[in-house]
Design a protein around this motif. Structure first.
Motif, mmCIF file in Angstrom:
data_model
loop_
_atom_site.group_PDB
_atom_site.id
_atom_site.type_symbol
_atom_site.label_atom_id
_atom_site.label_comp_id
_atom_site.label_asym_id
_atom_site.label_seq_id
_atom_site.Cartn_x
_atom_site.Cartn_y
_atom_site.Cartn_z
ATOM 1 N N THR A 97 0.862 -1.175 0.000
ATOM 2 C CA THR A 97 0.000 0.000 0.000
ATOM 3 C C THR A 97 0.901 1.229 0.000
ATOM 4 O O THR A 97 2.129 1.120 0.007
ATOM 5 C CB THR A 97 -0.907 0.019 1.238
ATOM 6 O OG1 THR A 97 -0.091 0.242 2.398
ATOM 7 C CG2 THR A 97 -1.655 -1.304 1.395
ATOM 8 N N GLU A 98 0.287 2.430 0.040
ATOM 9 C CA GLU A 98 1.105 3.647 0.033
ATOM 10 C C GLU A 98 2.025 3.731 1.240
ATOM 11 O O GLU A 98 3.090 4.331 1.180
ATOM 12 C CB GLU A 98 0.201 4.897 0.002
ATOM 13 C CG GLU A 98 -0.562 5.087 -1.288
ATOM 14 C CD GLU A 98 -1.965 4.501 -1.199
ATOM 15 O OE1 GLU A 98 -2.154 3.529 -0.429
ATOM 16 O OE2 GLU A 98 -2.864 5.002 -1.895
ATOM 17 N N ILE A 99 1.632 3.128 2.356
ATOM 18 C CA ILE A 99 2.488 3.147 3.547
ATOM 19 C C ILE A 99 3.050 1.751 3.828
ATOM 20 O O ILE A 99 3.416 1.426 4.949
ATOM 21 C CB ILE A 99 1.735 3.688 4.780
ATOM 22 C CG1 ILE A 99 0.451 2.896 5.042
ATOM 23 C CG2 ILE A 99 1.442 5.170 4.626
ATOM 24 C CD1 ILE A 99 -0.241 3.311 6.344
ATOM 25 N N ASP A 125 7.215 2.990 -0.895
ATOM 26 C CA ASP A 125 6.856 4.248 -1.540
ATOM 27 C C ASP A 125 7.336 5.409 -0.661
ATOM 28 O O ASP A 125 7.502 5.245 0.554
ATOM 29 C CB ASP A 125 5.333 4.291 -1.716
ATOM 30 C CG ASP A 125 4.875 5.525 -2.465
ATOM 31 O OD1 ASP A 125 5.228 5.632 -3.654
ATOM 32 O OD2 ASP A 125 4.178 6.365 -1.882
ATOM 33 N N ARG A 127 5.723 7.703 0.477
ATOM 34 C CA ARG A 127 4.738 8.051 1.504
ATOM 35 C C ARG A 127 4.960 7.273 2.797
ATOM 36 O O ARG A 127 4.456 7.658 3.851
ATOM 37 C CB ARG A 127 3.318 7.840 0.967
ATOM 38 C CG ARG A 127 2.848 9.018 0.119
ATOM 39 C CD ARG A 127 1.629 8.666 -0.690
ATOM 40 N NE ARG A 127 2.001 7.832 -1.834
ATOM 41 C CZ ARG A 127 1.238 7.687 -2.919
ATOM 42 N NH1 ARG A 127 0.074 8.302 -2.994
ATOM 43 N NH2 ARG A 127 1.632 6.926 -3.921
ATOM 44 N N TYR A 128 5.704 6.184 2.729
ATOM 45 C CA TYR A 128 6.083 5.487 3.961
ATOM 46 C C TYR A 128 7.008 6.366 4.791
ATOM 47 O O TYR A 128 6.939 6.384 6.017
ATOM 48 C CB TYR A 128 6.768 4.161 3.636
ATOM 49 C CG TYR A 128 7.303 3.462 4.863
ATOM 50 C CD1 TYR A 128 6.465 2.691 5.664
ATOM 51 C CD2 TYR A 128 8.645 3.594 5.238
ATOM 52 C CE1 TYR A 128 6.938 2.065 6.807
ATOM 53 C CE2 TYR A 128 9.118 2.978 6.378
ATOM 54 C CZ TYR A 128 8.271 2.218 7.153
ATOM 55 O OH TYR A 128 8.753 1.616 8.292
ATOM 56 N N TYR A 152 8.311 2.186 -9.521
ATOM 57 C CA TYR A 152 7.440 1.447 -8.605
ATOM 58 C C TYR A 152 6.021 1.999 -8.677
ATOM 59 O O TYR A 152 5.815 3.216 -8.780
ATOM 60 C CB TYR A 152 8.003 1.573 -7.200
ATOM 61 C CG TYR A 152 7.130 1.053 -6.099
ATOM 62 C CD1 TYR A 152 6.861 -0.305 -5.973
ATOM 63 C CD2 TYR A 152 6.586 1.937 -5.153
ATOM 64 C CE1 TYR A 152 6.062 -0.780 -4.936
ATOM 65 C CE2 TYR A 152 5.802 1.457 -4.114
ATOM 66 C CZ TYR A 152 5.536 0.113 -4.015
ATOM 67 O OH TYR A 152 4.751 -0.353 -2.997
ATOM 68 N N GLN A 153 5.041 1.102 -8.612
ATOM 69 C CA GLN A 153 3.638 1.486 -8.717
ATOM 70 C C GLN A 153 2.914 1.135 -7.412
ATOM 71 O O GLN A 153 2.504 -0.021 -7.213
ATOM 72 C CB GLN A 153 2.983 0.768 -9.895
ATOM 73 C CG GLN A 153 3.663 1.055 -11.228
ATOM 74 C CD GLN A 153 3.120 0.189 -12.349
ATOM 75 O OE1 GLN A 153 2.053 -0.397 -12.245
ATOM 76 N NE2 GLN A 153 3.873 0.107 -13.430
ATOM 77 N N PRO A 154 2.751 2.097 -6.501
ATOM 78 C CA PRO A 154 2.057 1.812 -5.241
ATOM 79 C C PRO A 154 0.648 1.302 -5.507
ATOM 80 O O PRO A 154 -0.021 1.765 -6.432
ATOM 81 C CB PRO A 154 2.025 3.171 -4.540
ATOM 82 C CG PRO A 154 3.101 3.969 -5.196
ATOM 83 C CD PRO A 154 3.184 3.492 -6.610
ATOM 84 N N THR A 155 0.218 0.350 -4.715
ATOM 85 C CA THR A 155 -1.122 -0.254 -4.743
ATOM 86 C C THR A 155 -1.341 -1.146 -5.958
ATOM 87 O O THR A 155 -2.449 -1.642 -6.150
ATOM 88 C CB THR A 155 -2.255 0.797 -4.671
ATOM 89 O OG1 THR A 155 -2.373 1.487 -5.914
ATOM 90 C CG2 THR A 155 -2.003 1.789 -3.547
ATOM 91 N N SER A 216 5.471 -2.825 7.220
ATOM 92 C CA SER A 216 4.528 -1.779 6.820
ATOM 93 C C SER A 216 3.977 -1.032 8.031
ATOM 94 O O SER A 216 3.713 -1.628 9.079
ATOM 95 C CB SER A 216 3.362 -2.387 6.047
ATOM 96 O OG SER A 216 3.801 -3.004 4.862
ATOM 97 N N GLU A 220 0.000 -2.631 7.580
ATOM 98 C CA GLU A 220 -0.607 -2.754 6.263
ATOM 99 C C GLU A 220 -0.087 -4.016 5.563
ATOM 100 O O GLU A 220 1.036 -4.450 5.801
ATOM 101 C CB GLU A 220 -0.293 -1.518 5.416
ATOM 102 C CG GLU A 220 -1.056 -0.267 5.838
ATOM 103 C CD GLU A 220 -2.511 -0.325 5.410
ATOM 104 O OE1 GLU A 220 -2.814 -0.039 4.249
ATOM 105 O OE2 GLU A 220 -3.352 -0.668 6.274
#
Length: 233
Positions: A97-99, A125, A127-128, A152-155, A216, A220
């Motif tokens: 996930t984003e985090i 990511d 955002r982590y 990298y593609q989050p989610t 995570s 997450e």
């Protein structure tokens, strides 16, 4: 059909089956699929994220469900191979996930933190960690070698191919080569989380264990699938 002819045909079919089996193994070109059985993976151990020699935390059992590898309920673990590898290609897909925060241990000894005592391919990511440097984001050798770009593609499912052949590292992420380096060129120490110096990448082990991390935020999910490995000569 006579009994003799029946036996001759049966022998022929058996020989053909064996031949096809060997041909299929050759066609696989040495690839070994990992985590193919449902449940707790055999041949792997769970350890704390910062010390592979530490005691296994409670509620940290990794499992394969519907072909996807998931970590346990406890944040902050590695799933580490009992087997050691030196030169190999490791291929897998990972979804965070984003985090989300994960990583891949490469040539790690069975003690200490793989990020500093072996090598860790980071998966996270920005955002982590909004203050993360390029060498602390996805496809970096953590705090040591930044990828050439962030693809990298989050989610979404991300497809990795990591090749380690002696001191050559090549990483392909989502069909884009983001690492193609000689590890001998990285001769400066890196800083551990406590500020002390870890050995330069060129001095890290050339053989060790591989593994996957769960770190995570807010626990997450980390999901991993289609994992396979091929050892190189």
């Amino acid at each position: 059909m006579s009994a003799r002819n029946f036996l001759r045909m049966a022998a022929c079919l058996f020989s053909c089956t064996i031949a096809i089996g060997f041909a299929s193994a050759d066609d696989d070109d040495g690839w070994v699929a990992l985590f193919t059985e449902e449940g707790v993976p055999e041949g792997w151990v769970v350890t704390p994220w910062n010390d592979l020699a530490g005691e296994t935390p409670e509620n940290s059992e990794w499992r394969v469900t519907d072909g996807i590898l998931h970590p346990g309920e406890e944040r902050g673990t590695w799933l580490i191979s009992e087997r050691e590898y030196d030169n190999f290609i490791l291929e897998f897909e990972i979804l965070l996930t984003e985090i989300g925060n994960s990583g891949v241990a490469l040539r790690a000894p069975m003690f200490g933190d793989p990020a500093f005592d072996g090598m860790e391919m980071q998966m996270a990511d920005f955002r982590y960690n909004m203050e993360a440097k390029e060498n602390e984001l996805t496809a970096a050798i953590y705090r040591a070698i930044a990828p050439t770009e962030q693809v990298y593609q989050p989610t979404e499912w991300n497809h990795f191919i990591i090749e380690l052949d002696s001191q050559h590292l090549k990483v392909t992420l989502n069909d884009q080569v983001v690492q193609d380096v000689n590890l001998e060129d990285y001769d400066q120490p890196t800083l551990r989380h406590d500020g002390s110096e870890a050995p330069p990448i060129k001095d890290r082990p050339t053989s060790g264990h591989v593994g996957f991390q769960h770190l995570s935020r807010e626990n997450e999910p980390v999901q991993i699938r289609n994992v396979r490995i091929r050892e190189l000569p």
